[in-house]
Design a protein around this motif. Sequence first.
Motif, short mmCIF file in Angstrom:
data_model
loop_
_atom_site.label_atom_id
_atom_site.label_comp_id
_atom_site.label_asym_id
_atom_site.label_seq_id
_atom_site.Cartn_x
_atom_site.Cartn_y
_atom_site.Cartn_z
N MET A 131 12.68 -44.97 70.71
CA MET A 131 12.50 -45.74 69.47
C MET A 131 13.31 -45.16 68.33
O MET A 131 13.88 -45.91 67.52
N ILE A 132 13.38 -43.84 68.25
CA ILE A 132 14.19 -43.21 67.21
C ILE A 132 15.65 -43.59 67.40
O ILE A 132 16.37 -43.89 66.43
N ARG A 133 16.10 -43.59 68.65
CA ARG A 133 17.49 -43.96 68.92
C ARG A 133 17.76 -45.41 68.52
O ARG A 133 18.82 -45.72 67.98
N LYS A 134 16.80 -46.30 68.77
CA LYS A 134 16.98 -47.69 68.38
C LYS A 134 16.98 -47.85 66.86
O LYS A 134 17.70 -48.68 66.31
N ASP A 135 16.15 -47.05 66.18
CA ASP A 135 16.04 -47.16 64.73
C ASP A 135 17.23 -46.53 64.00
O ASP A 135 17.72 -47.08 63.01
N HIS A 136 17.66 -45.36 64.48
CA HIS A 136 18.63 -44.57 63.71
C HIS A 136 19.85 -44.09 64.50
O HIS A 136 20.70 -43.41 63.93
N GLY A 137 19.93 -44.42 65.79
CA GLY A 137 21.10 -44.02 66.57
C GLY A 137 20.88 -42.77 67.41
O GLY A 137 19.90 -42.03 67.23
#
Length: 320
Positions: free
Chosen positions: A167-173
């Motif tokens: 989810m962090i990767r989807k939100d901020h890369g």
Amino acid sequence: MHTVAVLALDQVIAFDLSAPIEVFSRARLPDGRAAYRVRICAATEEVDAGPFTLRAPYGLDALAEADTIILPGTADATVPLPEEVRQALRSAAANGTRIASVCSGAFIFAATGLLDGQRATTHWIAAPLLASLHPEVTVDPDVLYVDNGQFLTSAGAAAALDLCLHMIRKDHGSAVAADAARLSVMPLEREGGQAQFIVHNRPPAPAGTTMEPLLGWLEDHADRELTLEDIATHAGMSTRTLNRRFREQTGTTPLQWLHRTRIRRAQALLESTTHSVERIAVQAGFGSPTAFRERFKRVVGTSPHAYRRAFRGPAAEAPH
């Protein structure tokens, strides 16, 4: 700032509660600012968390202000969900809030009715019970996590860490997610996909099982065109015995294990190199680019090229 609300109910599993708090709290943007504001919410002033009692600083009204709600696991999945909690979660969902569950938190999720008609996962031990109690939910016990876009579910507590990083990767890369993983002293599991993409984890095989040496050999030889007979010969068993013992200890077959290993290898190459799909097909152990594309689409839910675009920066775009 993105707000993450972690909902604590009685009999909450302590690690399931603390894991997402740890990961999201440590996430930092490139300029050093916190990526998330984490709030612990509860329906009551005090929550029984097993070895300790938790006093949550926020009530259910905070769920309406959250961008993401995390549902930790519960020690008793059969406890009825309080109506006020169910209504608060359904209201948040109606407003577009992202909701994710950890392990047996899927039972809380399913009790809201929000997972009806959706695919979901939970710890493999609890999967049969979840399917029995909520037949309207398609329970998949063989995946690390399921991302349906707004609603996400994860397997065991360790898988929840992977889901949080996803989810962090989807939100901020990827860079922010990788930094969060390093700060939490954990590997960045970079397997995943967008809405409706189902990602298979490496099938479970407890250390010390008789299949462990064979699994290592399969990892080392995944780039070869191995047949079931080849694997059985190396293991010194008949194909029938091998299939039976392998499934008993890993929950899958030798060839399924091998295919998943190749998919993971291909994902890593798509994310970290600019190699062509044809070259990656060979490196990952697929017989041909066509076979690679077909299996990758079937397992991951998208094409190799689309996966690379989702998980590589614009400067790393490669031929397809």
